[in-house]
Design a protein around this motif. Sequence first.
Motif, PDB file in Angstrom:
ATOM      1  N   SER A 178      -0.925  31.780  47.465  1.00 51.90           N
ATOM      2  CA  SER A 178       0.405  32.224  47.867  1.00 51.90           C
ATOM      3  C   SER A 178       1.104  31.089  48.601  1.00 51.90           C
ATOM      4  N   ASP A 179       2.402  31.201  48.716  1.00 54.73           N
ATOM      5  CA  ASP A 179       3.157  30.336  49.617  1.00 54.73           C
ATOM      6  C   ASP A 179       2.646  30.609  51.042  1.00 54.73           C
ATOM      7  N   SER A 180       2.288  29.553  51.765  1.00 55.63           N
ATOM      8  CA  SER A 180       1.708  29.732  53.095  1.00 55.63           C
ATOM      9  C   SER A 180       2.679  30.358  54.089  1.00 55.63           C
ATOM     10  N   ARG A 181       3.966  30.357  53.758  1.00 59.12           N
ATOM     11  CA  ARG A 181       4.952  30.957  54.665  1.00 59.12           C
ATOM     12  C   ARG A 181       4.941  32.481  54.596  1.00 59.12           C
ATOM     13  N   GLU A 182       4.270  33.029  53.607  1.00 59.60           N
ATOM     14  CA  GLU A 182       4.149  34.485  53.481  1.00 59.60           C
ATOM     15  C   GLU A 182       2.814  34.955  54.063  1.00 59.60           C
ATOM     16  N   ASP A 183       2.831  36.116  54.685  1.00 60.24           N
ATOM     17  CA  ASP A 183       1.618  36.699  55.267  1.00 60.24           C
ATOM     18  C   ASP A 183       1.341  38.031  54.571  1.00 60.24           C
ATOM     19  N   TRP A 184       0.209  38.118  53.887  1.00 61.56           N
ATOM     20  CA  TRP A 184      -0.109  39.303  53.086  1.00 61.56           C
ATOM     21  C   TRP A 184      -1.202  40.163  53.712  1.00 61.56           C
ATOM     22  N   LYS A 230       6.147  18.299  50.906  1.00 60.88           N
ATOM     23  CA  LYS A 230       6.741  18.550  52.218  1.00 60.88           C
ATOM     24  C   LYS A 230       7.396  19.921  52.360  1.00 60.88           C
ATOM     25  N   SER A 231       7.722  20.553  51.243  1.00 60.46           N
ATOM     26  CA  SER A 231       8.389  21.860  51.328  1.00 60.46           C
ATOM     27  C   SER A 231       7.465  23.035  50.986  1.00 60.46           C
ATOM     28  N   LEU A 232       6.191  22.752  50.655  1.00 57.48           N
ATOM     29  CA  LEU A 232       5.318  23.854  50.275  1.00 57.48           C
ATOM     30  C   LEU A 232       3.850  23.529  50.544  1.00 57.48           C
ATOM     31  N   SER A 233       3.203  24.436  51.237  1.00 56.97           N
ATOM     32  CA  SER A 233       1.743  24.438  51.350  1.00 56.97           C
ATOM     33  C   SER A 233       1.250  25.735  50.733  1.00 56.97           C
ATOM     34  N   ARG A 234       0.141  25.658  50.050  1.00 58.94           N
ATOM     35  CA  ARG A 234      -0.415  26.828  49.366  1.00 58.94           C
ATOM     36  C   ARG A 234      -1.490  27.451  50.254  1.00 58.94           C
ATOM     37  N   ALA A 235      -1.430  28.752  50.414  1.00 59.21           N
ATOM     38  CA  ALA A 235      -2.469  29.495  51.129  1.00 59.21           C
ATOM     39  C   ALA A 235      -3.405  30.134  50.117  1.00 59.21           C
ATOM     40  N   ILE A 236      -4.700  29.940  50.318  1.00 55.15           N
ATOM     41  CA  ILE A 236      -5.714  30.572  49.474  1.00 55.15           C
ATOM     42  C   ILE A 236      -6.347  31.699  50.283  1.00 55.15           C
ATOM     43  N   TYR A 237      -6.157  32.918  49.819  1.00 55.94           N
ATOM     44  CA  TYR A 237      -6.748  34.092  50.473  1.00 55.94           C
ATOM     45  C   TYR A 237      -8.067  34.455  49.798  1.00 55.94           C
ATOM     46  N   VAL A 238      -9.091  34.650  50.610  1.00 54.92           N
ATOM     47  CA  VAL A 238     -10.377  35.155  50.128  1.00 54.92           C
ATOM     48  C   VAL A 238     -10.548  36.561  50.685  1.00 54.92           C
ATOM     49  N   VAL A 239     -10.623  37.538  49.795  1.00 54.51           N
ATOM     50  CA  VAL A 239     -10.576  38.944  50.164  1.00 54.51           C
ATOM     51  C   VAL A 239     -11.776  39.658  49.563  1.00 54.51           C
ATOM     52  N   GLU A 240     -12.302  40.643  50.268  1.00 51.92           N
ATOM     53  CA  GLU A 240     -13.443  41.411  49.767  1.00 51.92           C
ATOM     54  C   GLU A 240     -13.146  42.891  49.742  1.00 51.92           C
ATOM     55  N   ILE A 290      -3.641  24.511  51.602  1.00 46.83           N
ATOM     56  CA  ILE A 290      -3.657  23.299  50.793  1.00 46.83           C
ATOM     57  C   ILE A 290      -2.243  22.740  50.747  1.00 46.83           C
ATOM     58  N   TYR A 291      -2.085  21.536  51.239  1.00 46.93           N
ATOM     59  CA  TYR A 291      -0.768  20.900  51.249  1.00 46.93           C
ATOM     60  C   TYR A 291      -0.403  20.451  49.840  1.00 46.93           C
ATOM     61  N   LEU A 292       0.796  20.830  49.383  1.00 48.43           N
ATOM     62  CA  LEU A 292       1.277  20.423  48.071  1.00 48.43           C
ATOM     63  C   LEU A 292       2.330  19.328  48.187  1.00 48.43           C
ATOM     64  N   THR A 307       2.140  24.517  37.880  1.00 54.44           N
ATOM     65  CA  THR A 307       0.845  24.877  37.302  1.00 54.44           C
ATOM     66  C   THR A 307      -0.286  24.458  38.234  1.00 54.44           C
ATOM     67  N   MET A 308      -1.221  25.342  38.476  1.00 53.24           N
ATOM     68  CA  MET A 308      -2.330  25.038  39.373  1.00 53.24           C
ATOM     69  C   MET A 308      -3.233  23.981  38.752  1.00 53.24           C
ATOM     70  N   ASP A 309      -3.645  23.005  39.554  1.00 53.07           N
ATOM     71  CA  ASP A 309      -4.488  21.919  39.063  1.00 53.07           C
ATOM     72  C   ASP A 309      -5.922  22.401  38.887  1.00 53.07           C
ATOM     73  N   PRO A 310      -6.725  21.703  38.062  1.00 52.54           N
ATOM     74  CA  PRO A 310      -8.103  22.133  37.799  1.00 52.54           C
ATOM     75  C   PRO A 310      -8.983  22.180  39.043  1.00 52.54           C
ATOM     76  N   PHE A 311      -8.793  21.235  39.989  1.00 52.43           N
ATOM     77  CA  PHE A 311      -9.623  21.224  41.195  1.00 52.43           C
ATOM     78  C   PHE A 311      -9.437  22.512  41.990  1.00 52.43           C
ATOM     79  N   THR A 312      -8.184  22.928  42.198  1.00 54.54           N
ATOM     80  CA  THR A 312      -7.935  24.149  42.958  1.00 54.54           C
ATOM     81  C   THR A 312      -8.381  25.381  42.178  1.00 54.54           C
TER      82      THR A 312
END
Length: 308
Positions: A269-275, A296-306, A292-294, A145-150
């Motif tokens: 998204s999982d940072s290992r994926e490229d969208w 050791k096995s997962l970093s989260r990528a935040i995409y900002v798209v327009e 955003i580092y979560l 579950t995504m935390d409130p800060f993110t």
Amino acid sequence: MRYAKFSMDDPFISMAEVRALVEGEVHFLAGVALLPDGREKIASRSSTVKVSGKLLSASHDPKEVNEAIRGRCFSIYPDVILGRDKNMFRALYSEATKGVETSKRCPKLDLVFTDGVIVAGIREEERDSKSLREHSMKPFSQSGTMDPFTSRLMVNLARVRKRVLDPFVGVGSILLESAWMGLDCVGVDVDPSMVTKAKANLSHFNYQCHVIQGSVTSLNLVGGFHVVTDPPYGRSSSAKGATLRELYAAFLSVSAELMERGGRLVFASDSREDWRDEIRSAGLKTVSTHLIYLHKSLSRAIYVVERG
């Protein structure tokens, strides 16, 4: 002018959030932003800005800072952004605060030393940490579950002014922040149990959002949204037999149709994926990505798209 002191946990994300919240030119120092007048509700709405207020002085010369505050009464909150500068700041602090009366009953004065500059400002806003703590204790949660800060950060990065859509609502973390901001919020999830949990979490805080069961590939909504969402990450995730890449392609295409012109889509998204290819194929453009580092096995990528 105004100032904002932000978290140095990830300064690039903090800077991106400040830029999203502020219209006009922003000047950055390490850990501090200097802003144009007329944009309040920075720290109180932010995920990463700790305090903000009216700028009194920003100078390399402690005498200039002293001229702006001498003869007044403040409750002073000194801060050295870069630890190596602490010894230097001790001498500068003494000179900058000569003739200043100090009392906890007086207005709060942030005195920040960063990049060789002393920033002095009257604190007017603080981050609403209480609401973030309360949202973290929502009745329903689950692994991942995504935390409130993110969640709050993502809504701010989307520059939402009125309507926000979360097409993968889960337990409603993003909707909680959207409703807390007073936005017109809509959430969709294919799983009826998630819809029930999201509604319960919103109800717990007396927040109002429209939450419906449905598939991202067949949304029947009128456009005009900014889209903020946390789609499935796992490679085994699917929607009606679709692969993860097919699901994302459909989600991006639908989002492009529902977004207002000039609107933003922010998704995780999982940072290992490229969208980026799927984003271009949907007629959208990537503004920025943030990691955003979560663990050791997962970093989260935040995409900002327009949408153009």
